[in-house]
Write a protein that holds these residues in place. Sequence first.
Motif, PDB file in Angstrom:
ATOM      1  N   TRP A   1       0.810  -1.220   0.000  1.00  0.00           N
ATOM      2  CA  TRP A   1       0.000   0.000   0.000  1.00  0.00           C
ATOM      3  C   TRP A   1       0.840   1.265   0.000  1.00  0.00           C
ATOM      4  CZ3 TRP A   1       0.757   3.135   4.281  1.00  0.00           C
ATOM      5  CH2 TRP A   1       1.385   2.531   5.376  1.00  0.00           C
TER       6      TRP A   1
ATOM      7  N   HIS B   1       1.303   5.955  -2.544  1.00  0.00           N
ATOM      8  CA  HIS B   1       1.542   7.252  -1.896  1.00  0.00           C
ATOM      9  C   HIS B   1       2.947   7.771  -2.221  1.00  0.00           C
ATOM     10  CE1 HIS B   1      -2.182   6.609   0.239  1.00  0.00           C
ATOM     11  NE2 HIS B   1      -1.754   5.403   0.569  1.00  0.00           N
TER      12      HIS B   1
ATOM     13  N   ARG C   1       4.940   1.951  10.057  1.00  0.00           N
ATOM     14  CA  ARG C   1       3.763   2.559   9.442  1.00  0.00           C
ATOM     15  C   ARG C   1       3.678   4.036   9.819  1.00  0.00           C
ATOM     16  NH1 ARG C   1      -1.068   0.326   7.913  1.00  0.00           N
ATOM     17  NH2 ARG C   1      -0.372  -1.723   8.580  1.00  0.00           N
TER      18      ARG C   1
ATOM     19  N   ILE D   1       3.860   7.233   7.274  1.00  0.00           N
ATOM     20  CA  ILE D   1       2.735   8.180   7.173  1.00  0.00           C
ATOM     21  C   ILE D   1       3.179   9.576   7.589  1.00  0.00           C
ATOM     22  CG2 ILE D   1       0.455   8.747   8.115  1.00  0.00           C
ATOM     23  CD1 ILE D   1      -0.149   5.770   8.189  1.00  0.00           C
ATOM     24  N   THR D   2       4.028   9.649   8.617  1.00  0.00           N
ATOM     25  CA  THR D   2       4.479  10.952   9.084  1.00  0.00           C
ATOM     26  C   THR D   2       5.309  11.674   8.017  1.00  0.00           C
ATOM     27  OG1 THR D   2       4.535  10.116  11.325  1.00  0.00           O
ATOM     28  CG2 THR D   2       5.740  12.134  10.916  1.00  0.00           C
TER      29      THR D   2
ATOM     30  N   ILE E   1       5.338  11.177   4.753  1.00  0.00           N
ATOM     31  CA  ILE E   1       4.466  11.549   3.635  1.00  0.00           C
ATOM     32  C   ILE E   1       3.597  12.739   4.058  1.00  0.00           C
ATOM     33  CG2 ILE E   1       2.489  10.796   2.247  1.00  0.00           C
ATOM     34  CD1 ILE E   1       4.980   9.540   1.221  1.00  0.00           C
ATOM     35  N   GLY E   2       3.084  12.705   5.290  1.00  0.00           N
ATOM     36  CA  GLY E   2       2.248  13.800   5.796  1.00  0.00           C
ATOM     37  C   GLY E   2       3.008  15.115   5.830  1.00  0.00           C
ATOM     38  N   ARG E   3       4.242  15.073   6.318  1.00  0.00           N
ATOM     39  CA  ARG E   3       5.047  16.299   6.361  1.00  0.00           C
ATOM     40  C   ARG E   3       5.326  16.817   4.955  1.00  0.00           C
ATOM     41  NH1 ARG E   3       9.089  14.309  11.256  1.00  0.00           N
ATOM     42  NH2 ARG E   3       7.509  14.555  12.873  1.00  0.00           N
TER      43      ARG E   3
ATOM     44  N   ARG F   1       3.461  16.411   2.321  1.00  0.00           N
ATOM     45  CA  ARG F   1       2.246  16.986   1.748  1.00  0.00           C
ATOM     46  C   ARG F   1       1.922  18.341   2.374  1.00  0.00           C
ATOM     47  NH1 ARG F   1      -1.821  14.215  -0.488  1.00  0.00           N
ATOM     48  NH2 ARG F   1      -3.249  14.686   1.203  1.00  0.00           N
TER      49      ARG F   1
ATOM     50  N   PHE G   1       7.209  26.125  11.852  1.00  0.00           N
ATOM     51  CA  PHE G   1       7.028  24.693  11.606  1.00  0.00           C
ATOM     52  C   PHE G   1       8.187  24.147  10.763  1.00  0.00           C
ATOM     53  CE2 PHE G   1       4.893  21.253   9.104  1.00  0.00           C
ATOM     54  CZ  PHE G   1       4.764  20.375  10.151  1.00  0.00           C
TER      55      PHE G   1
ATOM     56  N   GLU H   1      -4.724   2.941  10.250  1.00  0.00           N
ATOM     57  CA  GLU H   1      -5.148   4.312  10.420  1.00  0.00           C
ATOM     58  C   GLU H   1      -5.365   4.933   9.057  1.00  0.00           C
ATOM     59  OE1 GLU H   1      -3.406   8.279  12.295  1.00  0.00           O
ATOM     60  OE2 GLU H   1      -2.270   6.453  12.701  1.00  0.00           O
ATOM     61  N   MET H   2      -4.678   4.332   8.101  1.00  0.00           N
ATOM     62  CA  MET H   2      -4.737   4.849   6.746  1.00  0.00           C
ATOM     63  C   MET H   2      -6.082   4.531   6.136  1.00  0.00           C
ATOM     64  SD  MET H   2      -2.526   3.662   3.585  1.00  0.00           S
ATOM     65  CE  MET H   2      -3.676   2.364   3.359  1.00  0.00           C
TER      66      MET H   2
ATOM     67  N   GLU I   1       0.908  17.418  14.989  1.00  0.00           N
ATOM     68  CA  GLU I   1       0.789  16.714  13.717  1.00  0.00           C
ATOM     69  C   GLU I   1      -0.184  15.548  13.824  1.00  0.00           C
ATOM     70  OE1 GLU I   1       4.946  15.778  13.124  1.00  0.00           O
ATOM     71  OE2 GLU I   1       4.817  16.830  11.221  1.00  0.00           O
TER      72      GLU I   1
ATOM     73  N   TYR J   1      -1.508  13.136  10.841  1.00  0.00           N
ATOM     74  CA  TYR J   1      -1.582  12.907   9.397  1.00  0.00           C
ATOM     75  C   TYR J   1      -2.365  11.648   9.079  1.00  0.00           C
ATOM     76  CZ  TYR J   1       2.270  16.254   9.150  1.00  0.00           C
ATOM     77  OH  TYR J   1       3.044  17.365   9.255  1.00  0.00           O
TER      78      TYR J   1
ATOM     79  N   LEU K   1      -3.381   9.421   5.373  1.00  0.00           N
ATOM     80  CA  LEU K   1      -3.133   9.391   3.938  1.00  0.00           C
ATOM     81  C   LEU K   1      -4.465   9.465   3.213  1.00  0.00           C
ATOM     82  CD1 LEU K   1      -0.405   6.621   3.814  1.00  0.00           C
ATOM     83  CD2 LEU K   1      -0.134   9.089   3.929  1.00  0.00           C
ATOM     84  N   PRO K   2      -4.485  10.149   2.099  1.00  0.00           N
ATOM     85  CA  PRO K   2      -5.753  10.284   1.364  1.00  0.00           C
ATOM     86  C   PRO K   2      -6.147   8.960   0.716  1.00  0.00           C
ATOM     87  CG  PRO K   2      -3.972  11.268   0.136  1.00  0.00           C
ATOM     88  CD  PRO K   2      -3.379  10.834   1.435  1.00  0.00           C
TER      89      PRO K   2
END
Lengths: 538, 303
Positions: A426, A430, A485, A489-490, A492-494, A496, A511, B38-39, B154, B156, B158-159
């Motif tokens: 998955w 991303h 995980r 995600i962190t 990728i989140g940062r 984005r 930030f 969570e995604m 933070e 986050y 994922l979309p």
Amino acid sequence: MREVIRMTRGFLSIVLHAHLPFVKHSECEDSLEQRWLFQAITDSYVPLLDTFERLAGDGIPFRIAVSLSPPLLEMLTDEVLRQRYKRYLENLIDLSGREKERVRGNSRLESLASMYHTRFTRIYEDFTGKYREDLVSPWSRLERSGRVELLTSAATHGYLPLLLHKEAIGVQIKAGARAFRRMFNHDPVGFWLPECAYVPEVEPYLSSEGVRYFILETHGVLYATPRPRFGFHAPVMTPHKLLAFGRDPDCSKQVWSADEGYPGDPRYREFYRDIGYELPLEYLGNALPGNTRVPVGIKYFRVTDRKTDDKDLYDPEAARRAAWEHAGNFLFWRNKEAEYWQGILGRRPIMVAPYDAELFGHWWFEGPLWLEFLLRRMASENQQVITITPSEYAEYYPVNQVSKPAVSSWGYKGYHEVWLEGSNDWIYRHLHHCQEQMIWMARKHKRATGLLKRALNQAAREILLAQSSDWPFIMKSGTVPEYARNRFITHIGRFRQLIKEVENGAVDPVFLRQLETWDSVFPDIDYAEFAGEERLPA
Amino acid sequence: MWFFFAVVLILLGVAMLYRTRHRYPETSRSGKDTESTEMEVSTDIGVPLEALDHQKAAQIDRLSGVARPRARPGERLRESHPDGSLATRRLRKDNLSKEVELVWEAGEIIELQPGAWARLKDFPDEPRGPRAQAPEEIKVQKRRVLSPRDIRDERYTLPKRYGVDRLVLLARDPGWVYAYWEITHEKYQEMYQKHLKEWGLSRPIIRLYDVTPGIDGSVHVDVFINEDADNWYINLGKPRHAFYAELGRLFPEKGFIGFLRSNVVVLPPDDLSDEISEEWAPLDWTSFYGKIRWKLGPSSPWM
């Protein structure tokens, strides 16, 4: 050198690959993952340095190749982590001191406890005294002495065949090479492909960074096109004039097969029986991160019998003898292998033996000792095999067959399945999407300055950190999948978040500053490289 | 007596044949557990669920013969409707176009809602017009995302999707490729409108084209996929071959219509090359190779 080579029948090239993912957690003084680094320093990196320095000091003529991954170098030079490592060791020394008291009366345990106390104290003294808290320069000195050849690796150990965009592969390679130059002031002559994972797309980038060779899994060379004349006992020259060396299957099997490998010998120290699991929490105190039980590195038992949990006490002398015997056994087989293959090939075979550096000391406690015995025995006894680095081999045999290596990796089943399967597939949608955005942003903002430039550089760092092959690997192995995980995600989140701020023209400097301190890899990163518009050798 | 045995044998044979037809040896869904993450993972073939008016969509789907109801956000897809209206029947072979017939021969099973043909004929004009969107619904569902002012704030996720039409192939090993994709709402709607009449009878497939140099590009493999899938593992078993894929639907009469096209991948080799260089003719190590082959592959002891 040539004089020595004339007497020999073959070459052994040991390659140690040291790597850990970037696990600096600014927010947390003592985290489980940060301890991966501290344990690897205590168990492997310092003992290996110590071994090589001692051998060099004794005038032993050995050659060895060592790959230090860029995230590892970044962590070894990080001031925050160095201070934390010292505190970690202080706690450990304190605990081992208390252990001496606790086991008083039991003479065998007592000698083991004081072995650990002496060991940790010495490592602390070496780290603060001899090395002045710098574990990078000693490697540089060993390299200058001609004993060690250093390799670099991809920036964050990205699994290159699954990155999809050649620009992303390019940045991993370029940023890795640049980190190497910053640390060692010269071009990397060898490149460790993360997980030995090869695709032809890596070649133009490696070649433009001045790299001359890389290491592949055995079938990466065996299945090359056209079929290689010498099998895996000689490198092939790729179309970009890089040498691809194939791993020798016997060297791997003898050392790290779970069933027949040396580390499973009953006399060696048992890895899983650690006082961190066994003694009361309040007694262990600061030697644990919070109230989580983790191995602290004090282990009193030997493997004994792999089928039973009833373990005998560890006997360092017996383990030493085992390491000596196993070094002799390894050497015996290398001599046989060289003799046999020289007859068939009419050329001295090279046996390439790449290992994870952390195997030596951390997983296999006696590993550094085994290595020392091996190198000493090779120097002192009348041997038919000598150690060599891949680039020395290339000097000795400059003409090699041109052949295209096969896509492969050293992971389970030999291809990409470890990093692309139900638990981790998955991540790629991303990752690829964000890479594409980064490439697009790099082309749009060609010469950004000031805050915009900093934001784009940080976005590039976040993308690199998300690409680390460690995350899908941990998801698959199931050790700490939640951590992997979250890290993915962190980052990728940062990424984005930063791209959104750039797009809106509203970069938040506070930030951004925080991210720069936290994810502080590659100070000299250049986001513009994601545009991938440089000229590459065809 | 022998007659009785013969009947039993024939019955057994039929039963076994039936079983093998139900197997799909070439493909498998990824076994990932989407529940515990969570995604957010998309549940449909790229239509943003929140963009649908569910009642209307269900009505249109029923009319046009879509076999499975769409799941609302947060709702699991049910296999069959409680009132049994989605009970399926086998399509008769003589209803099929040549292309579908081949698939039929290969053992794939095509199922659909009863009476779909007739309904389409009876109400040809009913499901026209753009699919109704529900702007209020989107507004409610859209969470207000604050920019993190501090790293401790933070949060986050994922979309589900990025709003890009994309089909990506990754070669996993000499046998298998992994495909993942996303179809935007617009693209889906466009294709849906265009092929409305037959939509309910069509099935999503991935068609893979063998584009290895020296091989005719028209060679292809079809893989039936689930309506709600967004990734698939495909066993091609063609080391050293190059492939690209198209994601689309197989229609009973029009045949295959592709929506998305992928990148080209080359499967890695799984054996020695047949190409021999004269100058560097292989020495006699290949006889030895059979003995070491079993050693190739695994690496670290903790892997």
